[in-house]
Design a protein around this motif. Structure first.
Motif, PDB file in Angstrom:
ATOM      1  N   CYS A   1       0.819  -1.212   0.000  1.00 34.02           N
ATOM      2  CA  CYS A   1       0.000   0.000   0.000  1.00 34.02           C
ATOM      3  C   CYS A   1       0.854   1.264   0.000  1.00 34.02           C
ATOM      4  O   CYS A   1       0.417   2.307  -0.510  1.00 34.02           O
ATOM      5  CB  CYS A   1      -0.942  -0.012   1.197  1.00 34.02           C
ATOM      6  SG  CYS A   1      -2.282  -1.229   1.038  1.00 34.02           S
TER       7      CYS A   1
ATOM      8  N   ALA B   1      -5.723   2.305  -1.330  1.00 33.20           N
ATOM      9  CA  ALA B   1      -6.426   1.559  -2.380  1.00 33.20           C
ATOM     10  C   ALA B   1      -7.461   2.446  -3.074  1.00 33.20           C
ATOM     11  O   ALA B   1      -7.614   2.406  -4.300  1.00 33.20           O
ATOM     12  CB  ALA B   1      -7.100   0.332  -1.778  1.00 33.20           C
TER      13      ALA B   1
ATOM     14  N   ASP C   1      -6.656  -3.806  -5.627  1.00 29.93           N
ATOM     15  CA  ASP C   1      -7.080  -2.577  -4.948  1.00 29.93           C
ATOM     16  C   ASP C   1      -8.417  -2.787  -4.239  1.00 29.93           C
ATOM     17  O   ASP C   1      -8.588  -2.383  -3.081  1.00 29.93           O
ATOM     18  CB  ASP C   1      -7.220  -1.432  -5.957  1.00 29.93           C
ATOM     19  CG  ASP C   1      -5.880  -0.908  -6.434  1.00 29.93           C
ATOM     20  OD1 ASP C   1      -4.864  -1.236  -5.790  1.00 29.93           O
ATOM     21  OD2 ASP C   1      -5.848  -0.180  -7.436  1.00 29.93           O
TER      22      ASP C   1
END
Length: 421
Positions: free
Chosen positions: A62, A380, A399
């Motif tokens: 991330c 995301a 995502d």
């Protein structure tokens, strides 16, 4: 746009890979590591190890999503403004804060929501610092029990430190805190090894998998342990050769994850069901243990102001908004309002810390809610918004996985806290 929060260790440009590696480790490692053995006790040593490893891998991925978003926005900026590649890569216009990404993706609402999550995350971290200090000092000096007495005595010191507005002046205290954390970890590992040698059979009577509901708890503590997520963009911007940042980041996350897993496993194997939510409380009652606890608490008390700085920056940017009531009342009222706001924020956090029952449960709650939103959901979401239209189906699927998993994780954390015990 709100002013960008500068970090002492990141001021200036031209950091080498080695310096950046050190900065990443300093920004990640915090007091949460001392709650890992308790998390492993709750989940089991194998489940805990897998949870920490998973949290480390997800954090790294991330962080890369944030960098991809920044690169895409920089590319768009180059096309829109006709900037040269060198200007876009190194100019101030090409650098984005976490709040900037929120605003570029969803307008002012996106910035406000992102900054609110940052404030909540920093609030959780600072309250955890106070809980940690209160419990450890009370264990060394029983006369100062309960921990609320320690917090009452500590409050004037923290209020005074909050008036120091220069992060550069506070930077040595932050570095001292990290050095003391390393010292505490080393002292705990030394005791763990001695206990394990005496036991002879380290895995006897220790659960590898303690139950399904223990895994989210361990993951929450693990996420809490990976602090400094919102510094990713600033860390990358501080490097002289930004192309090397991803490999340096991988080395740092992998190394910290290995240390976290080893520390958590050793602590749980040594103390078993007697493992405390702050593992330093398991150490024997002697002068060396007391010294480690006191030094660590003093360092955390001094670096508390550094942790508070992002909160003060965001609060004061709203308080001193152009055309606002405070601005219209003159310089004296403005300075008084700034000082009063800092006193009020510190006092509020100290009051909250008085009602937190245990460090471990609180760290798991913060990690599984606001930290999960900051570390997984927002990256995301931003990536889908900025890069999603041109990304592959696989990338969009990943995502969505992090987006939905982060929301479920946060929802579970809220349910665990609000549900009747």
């Amino acid at each position: 746009m709100a002013p960008e929060v500068k970090v002492p260790l990141l001021e200036g440009r031209g950091a080498t890979p080695a310096q950046t590696l050190g900065n990443i480790v300093v920004s990640i490692v915090g007091t949460g590591v001392l709650g890992l053995p308790y998390a492993f006790r709750t989940a089991g040593w194998l489940a805990g190890a897998l949870g920490v490893a998973g949290a480390g891998a997800a954090t790294f991925y991330c962080m890369l999503l944030l960098l991809d978003c920044r690169d895409k926005l920089r590319e768009q900026e180059t096309e829109e403004n006709g900037l040269g590649d060198e200007q876009s890569r190194h100019g101030d216009g090409g650098n984005y804060t976490y709040g900037d990404l929120g605003e570029r993706c969803f307008g002012p609402v996106g910035r406000h929501f992102t900054e609110a999550i940052i404030v909540l995350c920093q609030t959780g971290g600072t309250v955890a610092y106070l809980v940690f200090i209160g419990q450890n000092i009370s264990s060394v000096l029983p006369a100062l029990s309960p921990a609320t007495v320690v917090l009452a005595l500590l409050l004037p010191v923290e209020v005074a430190l909050s008036f120091v507005r220069s992060l550069s002046a506070l930077a040595p205290f932050s570095i001292l805190a990290d050095a003391c954390t390393v010292l505490a970890v080393a002292a705990v590992v030394k005791e763990d090894v001695q206990v394990l040698v005496e036991r002879g059979q380290p895995f006897a009577g220790r659960s590898a998998f303690a139950g399904l509901w223990g895994v989210p708890f361990a993951c929450g503590v693990a996420v809490f342990c990976f602090e400094g997520f919102c510094l990713t963009l600033a860390l990358e911007a501080s490097m002289s050769n930004r192309a090397k940042f991803r490999s340096v980041l991988l080395q740092a996350i992998a190394g910290v994850t290995v240390v976290y897993v080893g520390f958590g496993v050793c602590g749980y194997l040594a103390y078993g069901d007697a493992t405390r939510d702050i593992v330093t409380l398991n150490l024997p009652s002697n002068w060396s243990t007391a010294a480690v606890k006191v030094v660590l608490c003093v360092a955390l008390a001094l670096t508390f102001a550094v942790m508070m700085h992002p909160i003060h920056e965001i609060v004061e940017s709203r308080l001193l908004a152009p055309g606002g009531w405070v601005r219209r009342r003159g310089r004296f009222v403005e300075r008084a309002a700034l000082h009063l706001s800092r006193v009020a924020v510190v006092a509020t956090l100290a009051a909250i810390a008085c009602f937190v029952p245990a460090f471990g449960e609180f760290a798991a709650f913060v990690g599984s809610t606001v930290c999960a939103l900051l570390s997984f959901v927002l990256p995301a979401l931003f990536h889908l918004r900025v890069v999603g239209p041109t990304a592959s189906t696989w990338a969009r699927a990943v995502d969505y996985f992090f987006l939905l998993s982060g929301l479920v994780f946060a929802g579970h954390g809220m349910y665990t806290v609000l549900s009747p015990q």
